[in-house]
Design an enzyme around this catalytic site. Structure first.
Site, PDB file in Angstrom:
ATOM      1  N   THR A   1     -24.289   1.809  -3.670  1.00 11.00           N
ATOM      2  CA  THR A   1     -25.174   2.758  -3.227  1.00 11.00           C
ATOM      3  C   THR A   1     -25.779   3.639  -4.482  1.00 11.00           C
ATOM      4  O   THR A   1     -25.103   3.910  -5.271  1.00 11.00           O
ATOM      5  CB  THR A   1     -24.407   3.699  -2.318  1.00 11.00           C
TER       6      THR A   1
ATOM      7  N   GLY B   1     -16.163   4.811  -5.027  1.00  8.36           N
ATOM      8  CA  GLY B   1     -14.963   5.177  -5.422  1.00  8.36           C
ATOM      9  C   GLY B   1     -14.419   5.073  -6.564  1.00  8.36           C
ATOM     10  O   GLY B   1     -14.939   3.934  -7.283  1.00  8.36           O
TER      11      GLY B   1
ATOM     12  N   GLU C   1     -20.026   1.382   4.259  1.00  3.50           N
ATOM     13  CA  GLU C   1     -20.036  -0.175   4.664  1.00  3.50           C
ATOM     14  C   GLU C   1     -21.036  -0.337   5.691  1.00  3.50           C
ATOM     15  O   GLU C   1     -20.807  -1.192   6.684  1.00  3.50           O
ATOM     16  CB  GLU C   1     -18.746  -0.739   4.897  1.00  3.50           C
TER      17      GLU C   1
END
Lengths: 659, 666
Positions: free
Chosen positions: A138, A177, A421
């Site tokens: 992303t 993350g 997701e």
């Protein structure tokens, strides 16, 4: 001792809780292992979550890293391995705050997208934690639409390297993350350019921090993206690449490769690049979505038999709030949904395992169906479970709003699953695209996957039910769902064709039908979920006590869906107005029946108090005592607030009277 | 310099609007003069360096409390310095200072002082009011207990009168009776108005209010017999020290019972109050504030989501063309525009209730309470209806912003956690809906027994007229013209009438089967809530439609009419079952409604940015990087993130403490 209001609920259970637990776990061996893992982890003070609600973002992050590191040690100590039965229970036992989850995704993407040589090089390093991985897809300006990613990787034939760049601010990697502070490496997705030609998005292994002193590598700017609605423990990060060079061998090349002379070679389907996402979508459902929903139901239902409020019978003690029809109507459908989606998760897992075997043989035939299923169910399950947890939260009144109820943190975490997701609306449209394609094929007499053959049989029909008890027949309601789903798919397809035939450009026509398409995709998933629940119940014949209560839950799940979406079933007259009244009556009749077993039904999920981490949901039901004692431990009660000396004291000592 | 420029997409959107945003702002504010004054007060606060501070997202809970308390003290001083006394102007000032968040003196200013004014005797006012006004006394209002919220009669705290010493002895006899949740109680207050069951001469006289000192003036230490503290971290409301209070044989003088209405004489004789309907007034007032708050909170979320959707580009609509604004996707429009219409609808409902309340207040002070029951029933339902809808709507807006909506920089998480408790406080929503239902059923019963009813429920009168010619409900056709708001009001009316009747009949059927009224009521409560929702939905559509004719500017009226139609039609499309089942609409009409909704999305699309601009939230008040007026989202997200506490050092201490040792071991 257990609160008598809760104890009495357990005495009247219509089935054996232990048997249901074992069945849900898939056998007594699994239950035993799960409990052993939970016990090992919860008895270790390093994994304690008692202060979690009182900690700052920095403290949460540090605790998560500490736990992740300790987990390595623990696994070694206990002899747990990544392939062992124990492994799948570890995450459930930890129940949150742990770092390096993206490290797992990093490894999985290398295993799936890397060549044998790449796997041999990176996986051992990663499993020994000599590096910490992240997964950077992303960007600030791009999420769902992968083709739109702006990061570039240009092949430099002279040095045999790729040069990675973030050409503008919106191209910065954003959200991954473990990347803000922890990761040393990442799999970064970038547009591949070879000799001036763009070959689309590809994955590259990029080192971002020094393995010596953890400082950022040359050309790398990275950091934390700041506070979020939850995931305080996770260092979601940003990453800016300025002429970062990685060797040619760092492009993951199981399915395609840039050869030393710059020749681009591809073997297999390009779709396979998305396979990691399909697998992640399915695997997140259990731990990240269904388990939190089960926990929320456990907390809210136990609290609702401890909490007493107002009078149901004049002169008597205040009633348990679960005895109110409105409270039942809030909570029990969520409980039924938790079971329904637990079963769907099993169904999807099986579908995926079969698909994966085929894909390893380089047979990609199942990929479209698998992709459509994983997308649609990811959207439907995350959305419904998010709403279920929020309903549980609000059903606990004021106390639900306290972090000590455990519900706000369950909610803020689960709701992220609606976006990560794959954003849910986009996923539904992908499922719809598949359904419409299958509908067209089926109408033309071509073969379609078994799960969608029902689309071929759309015709005007009427529901045969004559009285309210007929609606407790799975055939009756499954058929109603099937009819409704088929009608919505076929009418959307018809609308799309009409628009195109009337001269509207294909893409405009598509956009004009998207609201309908999303509804059709949801209807399809809802139908499959009802059907799967009914089939699961049918297979339970040997366990009579459990089957009976599961049948009630299945009925409730199905009828709640019709009740709350009445228009879709009434629309073409499949159900008449009178039949809808029967549905409502049957549905409301089920509530007090399931109410009797509500506590045993959540007990069967078998969550320990530590795992619930909730003052309202503990097994013994000593809600108020726990809430009072826990609140006193709040840091706000341990020290005199600096605000007193600084602001309150001058305020109280009459600065104002002078005005 | 680049940052000072407005994002090109937003500039284009604004240029293309078909109406003047200021004109609509004036309507929302209640006139151009009100807008001017609001902006003047806004400027007073925003230009005041005393009210500046670091982004709250980066502060800990205790730091947030500290900031809020600092600002609250300044706020009280400055309000008096500037001579701002009008309640609405005070509200503006406060919400600019605290940027729409709660603050530690809320209960002191909003409950403690007003309760003194309305329930204290002149003698008590002399003792308490001025000290409280000057903040020597800071008070809170302690009603809710750990085990009891909605059901007031169930409260367990006791106040037993001791004639020997002429004191009340206050006790928290059980854990469940500990006062729990009152704002400002945990750390800030030194007094509380405590609600307790009054016992005198051996008899319980029900709930009464007492002024209870809880902390020592001067040292701020809890007084002997008082246990007080903070209830710990919550979902939101970090600025407020919600507290607990436990009392053990704690004595207060007889004169500390609020005795304007009920009294306990020195010998313990109890004197009853005149009317208890008066307390309705306060409830109506507070619930009407929540309706307004629903509108504002949803408006803020819509402003953020719509501006961001105009700036964000994603995917392809037309092959080969640049990525379009996500606002051009039908699914995105379908998520956001009905919410925008809802925000407008709720603004007008909020204004209506406020005006009605003000009008009725004058009657009340003249002793005429006749309109109060209906208004009370209506505000209970509308409080629940609007707060539920806004609550879900804010989450929709956040979700519509994708991943970035989840970041605290979007501002929406904060709007949500601040707003969501309004579904619970001041009357739990389901309970509120059932109160409205009680009124509806009562009105229905009146109609069936031949009486006429008035006000918002007068549509029930039509039911009795139809009963003269017996026919099935389904045959009651309304000729609905789906592009005419007035005709849609009729459709909503028919739906409400049907659902009220169905619930009332089911209730009667249950009563015929069972003995207890309560049991029958409980077994019908899902139907009753549905009936109330339908009634409230009808009221909202009706009030929105009525507002249109008051708008004089044609361009503004046109765009509001489109929003009103969207609101009404979207509501039908989400509840088609209700309209189909009893034949208010045919299958074909429902298909048409669905189609019209989509057409309206496209019609409204060019004006949406202007429509959120009209809400006129200042960037500071909006508190959102995604919703910035200038639309420069991405560069400011990057700037914002750099300030994150995790980024304070280049290498986080966790590396040295945990990561490094692990790597060296393996």
């Amino acid at each position: 001792s257990v609160n008598p209001d809760l104890a009495s609920e357990r005495q009247t259970a219509s089935f054996s809780v232990e048997k249901l637990t074992v069945w849900l776990d898939g056998g007594v061996e699994n239950t035993r292992t799960r409990r052993a893992v939970v016990e090992a982890i919860e008895s270790d003070p390093e994994f304690s979550r008692e202060n979690e609600y009182f900690e700052s973002q920095n403290e949460r992050y540090e605790a998560a890293v500490r736990k992740a590191v300790h987990l390595q040690k623990k696994m070694h100590e206990m002899g747990w391995t990544e392939n062992g039965l124990e492994y799948k229970y570890i995450y459930r036992a930890l129940a949150g705050d742990i770092a390096f989850l993206l490290h797992r995704i990093f490894m999985r993407s290398i295993s799936m997208l890397g060549s044998d040589k790449q796997i041999a090089k990176w996986i051992p390093l990663a499993s020994r934690c000599q590096l910490i991985g992240s997964y950077a897809q992303t960007e600030l300006g791009h999420g769902t639409y992968l083709q739109g990613l702006e990061t570039t990787a240009v092949f430099d034939i002279t040095t045999q390297e790729f040069i990675l760049n973030t050409p503008k601010i919106s191209a910065m990697k954003w959200w991954p993350g473990d990347m803000g502070r922890s990761a040393t490496h990442t799999v970064a997705f970038a547009q591949l350019y070879v000799q001036g030609k763009c070959y689309g998005v590809h994955p590259f292994i990029v080192q971002i921090r020094s393995l010596q002193d953890h400082s950022l590598c040359p050309g790398i700017t990275a950091g934390d993206i700041g506070p979020k609605m939850s995931f305080e423990h996770a260092d979601n990060g940003f990453l800016l690449l300025q002429s970062v060079r990685v060797p040619r061998e760092n492009m993951l090349s199981k399915f395609c490769e840039v050869q030393p002379d710059g020749t681009y070679v591809r073997w297999g389907s390009q779709k396979i690049n998305y396979f990691t996402m399909t697998s992640v979508r399915i695997s997140l459902l259990s731990d990240e979505v269904v388990v939190p929903t089960m926990k929320a139901c456990t907390i809210a239902i136990r609290y609702s038999v401890v909490r007493r409020q107002s009078e149901l019978k004049p002169g008597e003690q205040e009633a348990k709030i679960l005895d109110y029809q409105t409270q039942q109507e809030k909570l029990l459908p969520q409980l039924a949904a938790a079971y329904a989606f637990y079963f769907i998760n099993g169904y999807l897992q099986e579908l995926f395992d079969n698909g994966y075997k085929e894909i390893q043989k380089k047979n990609f035939d199942m990929l479209p169906e698998l992709h459509a299923f994983s997308s649609g169910f990811k959207a439907v399950v995350t959305q419904q479970c998010t709403s279920a947890v929020e309903i549980c939260l609000r059903a606990c009144g004021g106390h639900g709003y306290s972090l000590l109820s455990g519900l706000p943190s369950l909610y803020t975490k689960i709701l992220a699953s609606c976006i990560y997701e794959g954003e849910n609306t986009i996923l539904l449209l992908q499922t719809a695209r598949f359904l419409i394609k299958c509908f067209m094929a089926a109408s033309a007499g071509q073969p379609v996957p078994p799960s969608v053959t029902y689309l071929a049989a759309v015709k005007p029909r009427r529901c045969p039910a004559k009285e309210k008890l007929d609606f407790l027949s799975p055939d009756i309601y499954t058929e109603a769902y099937q009819h409704m789903a088929a009608r919505l798919v076929s009418s959307t397809a018809a609308k799309l064709q009409d628009l195109i035939q009337s001269g509207v450009k294909k893409h405009d026509a598509w956009n004009q039908c998207t609201v309908q398409m999303a509804q059709a995709a949801k209807a399809h998933c809802h139908y499959i979920a009802v059907k799967n629940f009914a089939e699961t119940v049918e297979k339970l014949q040997t366990q009579a006590g459990i089957q009976k209560i599961m049948k009630h839950l299945c009925d409730l799940f199905a009828l709640h869906g019709i009740f709350s979406n009445a228009g879709a079933f009434l629309h073409d007259g499949y159900l008449s107005g009178a039949q809808m009244d029967m549905v409502t009556a049957s549905y409301l009749d089920l509530l007090p029946i399931i109410r009797k077993d509500a506590v045993p039904l959540v007990d069967a999920f078998d969550f320990t108090d530590k795992s619930l981490n909730s003052a309202l949901g503990s097994y013994d039901g000593h809600v108020y005592q726990r809430l009072y004692e826990w609140a006193q431990k709040s840091p706000t009660n341990k020290q005199m607030s600096p605000a007193y000396e600084k602001y309150l004291k001058p305020l109280l000592h009459n600065k104002l009277s002078k005005l | 310099a680049a940052i000072a420029m407005m994002n090109a997409d937003l500039r284009r959107e604004r240029a293309a609007a078909t109406f003047q945003t200021e004109l609509l702002t004036h309507i929302l504010d209640g006139g151009a003069e009100r807008t001017r004054r609001r902006k003047e007060i806004e400027a007073l606060v925003l230009n005041d360096p005393d009210f500046q501070h670091e982004d709250l997202n980066f502060l800990s809970r205790s730091e947030r409390y500290e900031q809020a308390l600092r600002k609250s003290s300044l706020m009280v001083m400055k309000l008096r310095e500037y001579g701002i006394a009008d309640p609405e102007e005070i509200y503006w000032f406060k919400s600019f200072v605290h940027r729409g968040r709660p603050e530690p003196l809320d209960l002191h200013l909003g409950m403690f002082l007003p309760t003194l004014l309305t329930q204290a005797t002149p003698e008590q006012q002399d003792r308490f009011f001025m000290p409280a006004w000057n903040l020597d006394i800071i008070g809170t209002y302690a009603q809710t207990e750990m085990g009891h919220g909605t059901h007031l009669r169930g409260l367990e705290t006791t106040a037993t009168y001791d004639p020997a010493t002429q004191e009340f002895i206050l006790n928290s006899p059980t854990v469940t009776s500990i006062k729990w949740w009152p704002g400002g109680l945990g750390k800030t207050s030194n007094h509380a108005i405590v609600l307790a069951q009054l016992y005198t001469q051996g008899q319980c006289k029900g709930l009464h209010a007492f002024i209870v000192p809880i902390r020592q003036l001067g040292t701020h230490k809890p007084l002997p017999g008082i246990t007080v503290g903070d209830i710990g971290p919550k979902f939101g409301f970090d600025e407020i020290d919600n507290g607990y209070l436990k009392m053990d044989n704690y004595r207060i003088p007889r004169e500390n019972m609020l005795m304007k209405y009920a009294q306990v004489e020195p010998d313990g004789t109890y004197v009853k109050p005149v009317s208890d309907k008066l307390t309705y007034g306060t409830m109506v007032f507070i619930r009407s504030l929540i309706v307004g708050d629903s509108a504002r909170s949803l408006s803020r979320a819509c402003t953020i989501a719509i501006r961001y959707s105009a700036v964000r580009h994603q995917s392809e609509l037309k092959p080969g063309e640049p990525e379009p604004q996500i606002l051009d996707y039908q699914t995105q429009q379908y998520k956001l525009f009905p919410l925008l219409a809802t925000a407008y609808a709720f603004h007008f409902v909020g204004a209506y209730i406020k005006n009605t309340y003000q009008r009725i207040s004058r009657d009340i002070s003249d002793g005429d309470l006749s309109e109060l029951p209906e208004l009370h029933a209506l505000t209970a339902g509308l409080k629940a209806f609007t707060s539920w809808t806004a609550n879900a709507g804010i989450e929709e807006c956040r979700m519509a912003c994708g991943g970035h909506g989840y970041s605290r920089c979007s501002g929406i998480p904060d709007i949500y956690v601040t707003f969501t408790p309004s579904c619970t406080y001041e009357g739990e929503n389901t309970v509120m809906m059932l109160q409205t239902a009680r009124f509806l059923v009562k009105s229905y019963t009146q109609v069936t027994s031949g009486q006429q009813v008035t006000g918002m429920v007068s549509y029930l009168n039509d039911l009795s007229r139809q009963r003269i010619q017996p026919q099935h409900v389904a045959a009651r056709t309304v000729t609905v013209r789906i592009n005419d708001p007035a005709s849609l009001v009729e459709a909503y009316k028919a739906r409400a009438a049907h659902l009220v009747e169905a619930a009332a009949k089911n209730l009667q059927a249950e009563l015929n089967h069972r003995k207890s009224k309560e049991e029958a009521w409980n077994r019908t409560s899902v139907d009753l809530v549905r009936a109330s929702e339908a009634h409230c939905h009808y009221v909202v559509v009706k009030l929105f439609t009525a507002k249109l004719s008051e708008v004089s500017n044609a361009a503004v009226r046109a765009v509001l009419t489109e929003l009103c139609l969207l609101y009404a039609l979207y509501g039908i499309s989400k509840n088609t079952g209700d309209f189909l089942q009893v034949g208010i609409l045919t299958d074909a009409q429902v298909t048409q409604v669905n189609q019209s909704v989509k057409e309206l999305l496209a019609i409204i699309r060019p004006n949406v940015v202007a429509l959120v601009d009209s809400f006129d939230f200042h960037d500071v008040h909006l508190g959102s990087v995604l919703g910035r007026y200038d639309g420069n989202v991405y560069e400011n997200m990057f700037e914002w993130a750099k300030k994150s506490p995790l980024n304070k050092t280049e290498i986080h201490q966790s590396f040295h403490k945990h990561l490094k040792p692990m790597q060296s071991k393996l």
